[in-house]
Design a protein around this motif. Sequence first.
Motif, PDB file in Angstrom:
ATOM      1  N   GLN A  99       0.649  55.089  49.717  1.00 46.14           N
ATOM      2  CA  GLN A  99       0.124  54.520  48.643  1.00 46.14           C
ATOM      3  C   GLN A  99      -0.593  53.388  49.103  1.00 46.14           C
ATOM      4  O   GLN A  99       0.184  52.607  49.527  1.00 46.14           O
ATOM      5  CB  GLN A  99       0.887  54.750  47.429  1.00 46.14           C
ATOM      6  CG  GLN A  99      -0.087  54.324  46.226  1.00 46.14           C
ATOM      7  CD  GLN A  99       0.502  54.157  44.884  1.00 46.14           C
ATOM      8  OE1 GLN A  99       1.908  54.538  44.914  1.00 46.14           O
ATOM      9  NE2 GLN A  99       0.119  53.872  43.772  1.00 46.14           N
ATOM     10  N   SER A 100      -1.655  52.783  48.804  1.00 45.67           N
ATOM     11  CA  SER A 100      -2.222  51.690  49.209  1.00 45.67           C
ATOM     12  C   SER A 100      -1.878  50.798  48.041  1.00 45.67           C
ATOM     13  O   SER A 100      -2.080  50.957  46.744  1.00 45.67           O
ATOM     14  CB  SER A 100      -3.793  51.850  49.179  1.00 45.67           C
ATOM     15  OG  SER A 100      -4.114  52.553  50.215  1.00 45.67           O
ATOM     16  N   ALA A 101      -1.431  49.449  48.496  1.00 45.18           N
ATOM     17  CA  ALA A 101      -1.228  48.311  47.542  1.00 45.18           C
ATOM     18  C   ALA A 101      -2.351  47.296  47.909  1.00 45.18           C
ATOM     19  O   ALA A 101      -2.893  47.298  49.181  1.00 45.18           O
ATOM     20  CB  ALA A 101      -0.007  47.709  48.093  1.00 45.18           C
ATOM     21  N   THR A 102      -2.722  46.529  46.993  1.00 47.22           N
ATOM     22  CA  THR A 102      -3.879  45.391  47.215  1.00 47.22           C
ATOM     23  C   THR A 102      -3.228  44.050  47.562  1.00 47.22           C
ATOM     24  O   THR A 102      -2.406  43.792  46.597  1.00 47.22           O
ATOM     25  CB  THR A 102      -4.819  45.531  45.944  1.00 47.22           C
ATOM     26  OG1 THR A 102      -5.445  46.774  45.777  1.00 47.22           O
ATOM     27  CG2 THR A 102      -6.026  44.474  46.277  1.00 47.22           C
ATOM     28  N   VAL A 138      -1.565  50.253  53.120  1.00 47.69           N
ATOM     29  CA  VAL A 138      -0.775  51.203  53.149  1.00 47.69           C
ATOM     30  C   VAL A 138       0.648  51.255  53.353  1.00 47.69           C
ATOM     31  O   VAL A 138       1.073  50.857  54.488  1.00 47.69           O
ATOM     32  CB  VAL A 138      -1.329  52.669  53.768  1.00 47.69           C
ATOM     33  CG1 VAL A 138      -0.849  53.984  53.707  1.00 47.69           C
ATOM     34  CG2 VAL A 138      -2.683  52.864  53.652  1.00 47.69           C
ATOM     35  N   LEU A 139       1.663  51.603  52.363  1.00 44.77           N
ATOM     36  CA  LEU A 139       3.078  51.713  52.284  1.00 44.77           C
ATOM     37  C   LEU A 139       3.704  52.917  52.874  1.00 44.77           C
ATOM     38  O   LEU A 139       3.333  53.670  52.340  1.00 44.77           O
ATOM     39  CB  LEU A 139       3.447  50.982  51.234  1.00 44.77           C
ATOM     40  CG  LEU A 139       3.086  49.475  50.733  1.00 44.77           C
ATOM     41  CD1 LEU A 139       3.782  49.278  49.439  1.00 44.77           C
ATOM     42  CD2 LEU A 139       3.775  48.519  51.745  1.00 44.77           C
ATOM     43  N   THR A 140       4.493  52.592  53.820  1.00 47.89           N
ATOM     44  CA  THR A 140       5.339  53.820  54.130  1.00 47.89           C
ATOM     45  C   THR A 140       6.786  53.455  54.201  1.00 47.89           C
ATOM     46  O   THR A 140       7.810  54.212  54.488  1.00 47.89           O
ATOM     47  CB  THR A 140       5.071  54.354  55.653  1.00 47.89           C
ATOM     48  OG1 THR A 140       5.240  53.103  56.548  1.00 47.89           O
ATOM     49  CG2 THR A 140       3.837  54.604  55.745  1.00 47.89           C
ATOM     50  N   GLY A 141       7.175  52.151  53.548  1.00 49.66           N
ATOM     51  CA  GLY A 141       8.418  51.760  53.296  1.00 49.66           C
ATOM     52  C   GLY A 141       8.416  50.453  52.721  1.00 49.66           C
ATOM     53  O   GLY A 141       7.383  49.823  52.597  1.00 49.66           O
TER      54      GLY A 141
END
Length: 206
Positions: A99-102, A138-141
């Motif tokens: 999911q993308s963080a701003t 984009v977060l993967t962790g």
Amino acid sequence: SGAIWGSDIYTDDSSIAMAAVHAGLINVGETAYVFVRMLPGLSSYTSTTQNGITSSSYSSWGGSYEFINKVTAYKLSYDGNGYESGSVPNDTSLYLSNQSATLLRNTNNLAKFGYDFAGWNTNADGTGTALAGGDAYVLTGNKTVYAQWTLTDFTITYNANTATSGTSPSNQAITYLSTGSVSTNSGNLVKTHFEFAGWNTQAEGS
């Protein structure tokens, strides 16, 4: 923190976080979304010790829940990376994998003397991905981004300080922590009955 009653099936006022650890769904300190199924109340709830958590027993209660699944969630944290004033942004949101963080902007006025704020980077030394406020990441962790700093240019201004003729040298830009040469009396400043004797950071020469 909080109290829990039951085992596998818990009273509906039991702490979800504590019950999730007790049930083995998550570990202490782990961040996740957990999904529960609401159930009718039971006539009794059993006390057990599981995963370092001890639940309490209870008699009849009006409502229950059990866990269905979990989805791991991640946090995006900010590091001021040597800042001296202001405060680090705080993103309280949780993000699912991919999911993308701003990226937050420097709205809390992080500052460091002699340096300009230059955005964020995934590595403290600036060798990672450069990011600016408003960018999507984009977060993967769980991830920390670090403030970046560039050296500030200061301006040396020359004041004639009661000279009777001539002109002061032009303003001079010099980068913080760098070595520069002070201008000569290139504009032939003159003061009647005095000789030019250089420059000082104070008008009275102190």
